[in-house]
Write a protein that holds these residues in place. Structure first.
Motif, PDB file in Angstrom:
ATOM      1  N   GLN A  48       0.834  -1.200   0.000  1.00  0.00           N
ATOM      2  CA  GLN A  48       0.000   0.000   0.000  1.00  0.00           C
ATOM      3  C   GLN A  48       0.868   1.249   0.000  1.00  0.00           C
ATOM      4  O   GLN A  48       2.011   1.221   0.453  1.00  0.00           O
ATOM      5  N   VAL A  49       0.313   2.334  -0.496  1.00  0.00           N
ATOM      6  CA  VAL A  49       0.981   3.621  -0.428  1.00  0.00           C
ATOM      7  C   VAL A  49       0.181   4.526   0.500  1.00  0.00           C
ATOM      8  O   VAL A  49      -1.015   4.326   0.698  1.00  0.00           O
ATOM      9  N   THR A  50       0.847   5.491   1.074  1.00  0.00           N
ATOM     10  CA  THR A  50       0.204   6.464   1.945  1.00  0.00           C
ATOM     11  C   THR A  50       0.069   7.760   1.169  1.00  0.00           C
ATOM     12  O   THR A  50       1.022   8.194   0.510  1.00  0.00           O
ATOM     13  N   VAL A  51      -1.105   8.351   1.234  1.00  0.00           N
ATOM     14  CA  VAL A  51      -1.370   9.576   0.484  1.00  0.00           C
ATOM     15  C   VAL A  51      -1.965  10.639   1.386  1.00  0.00           C
ATOM     16  O   VAL A  51      -2.432  10.359   2.486  1.00  0.00           O
ATOM     17  N   ARG A  52      -1.945  11.861   0.866  1.00  0.00           N
ATOM     18  CA  ARG A  52      -2.650  12.954   1.531  1.00  0.00           C
ATOM     19  C   ARG A  52      -3.409  13.739   0.477  1.00  0.00           C
ATOM     20  O   ARG A  52      -3.069  13.713  -0.710  1.00  0.00           O
ATOM     21  N   PHE A  53      -4.448  14.425   0.941  1.00  0.00           N
ATOM     22  CA  PHE A  53      -5.250  15.260   0.050  1.00  0.00           C
ATOM     23  C   PHE A  53      -5.962  16.291   0.902  1.00  0.00           C
ATOM     24  O   PHE A  53      -6.141  16.122   2.107  1.00  0.00           O
ATOM     25  N   ASP A  54      -6.351  17.368   0.265  1.00  0.00           N
ATOM     26  CA  ASP A  54      -7.111  18.426   0.920  1.00  0.00           C
ATOM     27  C   ASP A  54      -8.586  18.041   0.832  1.00  0.00           C
ATOM     28  O   ASP A  54      -9.087  17.743  -0.263  1.00  0.00           O
ATOM     29  N   THR A  55      -9.282  18.041   1.937  1.00  0.00           N
ATOM     30  CA  THR A  55     -10.698  17.655   1.917  1.00  0.00           C
ATOM     31  C   THR A  55     -11.535  18.614   1.062  1.00  0.00           C
ATOM     32  O   THR A  55     -12.618  18.250   0.629  1.00  0.00           O
ATOM     33  N   ASP A  56     -11.030  19.811   0.796  1.00  0.00           N
ATOM     34  CA  ASP A  56     -11.750  20.736  -0.095  1.00  0.00           C
ATOM     35  C   ASP A  56     -11.796  20.215  -1.527  1.00  0.00           C
ATOM     36  O   ASP A  56     -12.610  20.670  -2.328  1.00  0.00           O
ATOM     37  N   ALA A  57     -10.924  19.255  -1.868  1.00  0.00           N
ATOM     38  CA  ALA A  57     -10.879  18.706  -3.223  1.00  0.00           C
ATOM     39  C   ALA A  57     -11.850  17.540  -3.420  1.00  0.00           C
ATOM     40  O   ALA A  57     -12.033  17.071  -4.537  1.00  0.00           O
ATOM     41  N   VAL A  59     -15.090  15.502  -4.115  1.00  0.00           N
ATOM     42  CA  VAL A  59     -16.289  15.744  -4.928  1.00  0.00           C
ATOM     43  C   VAL A  59     -17.330  14.679  -4.577  1.00  0.00           C
ATOM     44  O   VAL A  59     -17.001  13.666  -3.963  1.00  0.00           O
ATOM     45  N   PRO A  60     -18.585  14.864  -4.973  1.00  0.00           N
ATOM     46  CA  PRO A  60     -19.604  13.853  -4.674  1.00  0.00           C
ATOM     47  C   PRO A  60     -19.228  12.471  -5.226  1.00  0.00           C
ATOM     48  O   PRO A  60     -18.589  12.365  -6.271  1.00  0.00           O
ATOM     49  N   ASP A  61     -19.643  11.434  -4.490  1.00  0.00           N
ATOM     50  CA  ASP A  61     -19.356  10.065  -4.912  1.00  0.00           C
ATOM     51  C   ASP A  61     -20.312   9.629  -6.026  1.00  0.00           C
ATOM     52  O   ASP A  61     -21.115  10.433  -6.515  1.00  0.00           O
ATOM     53  N   ALA A  62     -20.248   8.364  -6.405  1.00  0.00           N
ATOM     54  CA  ALA A  62     -21.069   7.831  -7.495  1.00  0.00           C
ATOM     55  C   ALA A  62     -22.566   7.967  -7.226  1.00  0.00           C
ATOM     56  O   ALA A  62     -23.367   7.988  -8.155  1.00  0.00           O
ATOM     57  N   LEU A  66     -21.723  13.689  -0.490  1.00  0.00           N
ATOM     58  CA  LEU A  66     -20.487  14.364  -0.112  1.00  0.00           C
ATOM     59  C   LEU A  66     -20.601  14.825   1.328  1.00  0.00           C
ATOM     60  O   LEU A  66     -21.506  15.595   1.667  1.00  0.00           O
ATOM     61  N   SER A  67     -19.706  14.330   2.184  1.00  0.00           N
ATOM     62  CA  SER A  67     -19.629  14.826   3.559  1.00  0.00           C
ATOM     63  C   SER A  67     -18.249  14.507   4.124  1.00  0.00           C
ATOM     64  O   SER A  67     -17.609  13.540   3.723  1.00  0.00           O
ATOM     65  N   ILE A  68     -17.815  15.358   5.019  1.00  0.00           N
ATOM     66  CA  ILE A  68     -16.561  15.176   5.741  1.00  0.00           C
ATOM     67  C   ILE A  68     -16.946  15.206   7.217  1.00  0.00           C
ATOM     68  O   ILE A  68     -17.490  16.197   7.695  1.00  0.00           O
ATOM     69  N   ILE A  69     -16.665  14.115   7.935  1.00  0.00           N
ATOM     70  CA  ILE A  69     -17.047  14.019   9.340  1.00  0.00           C
ATOM     71  C   ILE A  69     -15.783  13.849  10.167  1.00  0.00           C
ATOM     72  O   ILE A  69     -15.142  12.802  10.146  1.00  0.00           O
ATOM     73  N   ASP A  70     -15.439  14.888  10.911  1.00  0.00           N
ATOM     74  CA  ASP A  70     -14.250  14.872  11.759  1.00  0.00           C
ATOM     75  C   ASP A  70     -14.601  14.209  13.085  1.00  0.00           C
ATOM     76  O   ASP A  70     -15.424  14.723  13.841  1.00  0.00           O
ATOM     77  N   VAL A  71     -14.005  13.060  13.346  1.00  0.00           N
ATOM     78  CA  VAL A  71     -14.189  12.359  14.619  1.00  0.00           C
ATOM     79  C   VAL A  71     -12.824  12.133  15.272  1.00  0.00           C
ATOM     80  O   VAL A  71     -12.606  11.156  15.974  1.00  0.00           O
ATOM     81  N   VAL A  98     -14.586  10.400   5.195  1.00  0.00           N
ATOM     82  CA  VAL A  98     -14.858  11.105   3.954  1.00  0.00           C
ATOM     83  C   VAL A  98     -15.904  10.315   3.171  1.00  0.00           C
ATOM     84  O   VAL A  98     -15.695   9.138   2.855  1.00  0.00           O
ATOM     85  N   GLU A  99     -17.013  10.966   2.878  1.00  0.00           N
ATOM     86  CA  GLU A  99     -18.020  10.394   1.992  1.00  0.00           C
ATOM     87  C   GLU A  99     -17.963  11.214   0.714  1.00  0.00           C
ATOM     88  O   GLU A  99     -18.320  12.383   0.699  1.00  0.00           O
ATOM     89  N   GLY A 100     -17.474  10.603  -0.327  1.00  0.00           N
ATOM     90  CA  GLY A 100     -17.280  11.290  -1.590  1.00  0.00           C
ATOM     91  C   GLY A 100     -16.173  10.623  -2.361  1.00  0.00           C
ATOM     92  O   GLY A 100     -15.744   9.511  -2.029  1.00  0.00           O
ATOM     93  N   HIS A 101     -15.699  11.279  -3.397  1.00  0.00           N
ATOM     94  CA  HIS A 101     -14.627  10.769  -4.241  1.00  0.00           C
ATOM     95  C   HIS A 101     -13.476  11.761  -4.219  1.00  0.00           C
ATOM     96  O   HIS A 101     -13.697  12.975  -4.313  1.00  0.00           O
ATOM     97  N   VAL A 102     -12.264  11.237  -4.105  1.00  0.00           N
ATOM     98  CA  VAL A 102     -11.074  12.079  -4.161  1.00  0.00           C
ATOM     99  C   VAL A 102     -10.462  11.904  -5.551  1.00  0.00           C
ATOM    100  O   VAL A 102     -10.002  10.805  -5.897  1.00  0.00           O
TER     101      VAL A 102
END
Length: 118
Positions: A48-57, A59-62, A66-71, A98-102
């Protein structure tokens, strides 16, 4: 890019957190992420690889969700409705659901030992 295993499942965040580490878990509409590179390194499996992304990027899933839930903290986990072990697991892993697509162009591969870009 990154997508959840089961978009549109409508699983509660607590159910995802409680079951996400089980090998027989069929997935949910969430992608588990963390704010802590050390947590990512701990859960990383060979190949596996480790990645990072900005949650602002994100988009809605299939299914159009789209939701971001910080727990990632005990307080934010409680505010998201998590209790008991689920709240503890989420906070210990500094988890963000993260509920959505990166999209692929929003992802950077990182070195899990430092969290720095490769």
């Amino acid at each position: 890019g990154l997508s959840a295993r089961n978009p549109g499942r409508a699983m509660a965040p607590a159910g995802h957190v409680r079951n996400g580490g089980n090998s027989n878990f069929g997935g949910s509409q969430f992608i588990s992420t963390t704010t802590d590179p050390a947590v990512a390194a701990n859960w990383r499996e060979p190949g596996q690889v480790t990645v990072r992304f900005d949650t602002d990027a994100v988009v809605p899933d299939a299914k159009g969700n789209l939701s971001i839930i910080d727990v990632s903290t005990p307080k934010s986990a409680r505010e998201a409705g998590l209790k008991g072990p689920a709240a503890n697991y989420a906070a210990a892993s500094k988890e963000v659901l993260v509920e959505g697509h990166v999209p692929p162009d929003a992802i950077e591969e990182i070195d899990p030992s430092c969290g720095c870009k490769i």
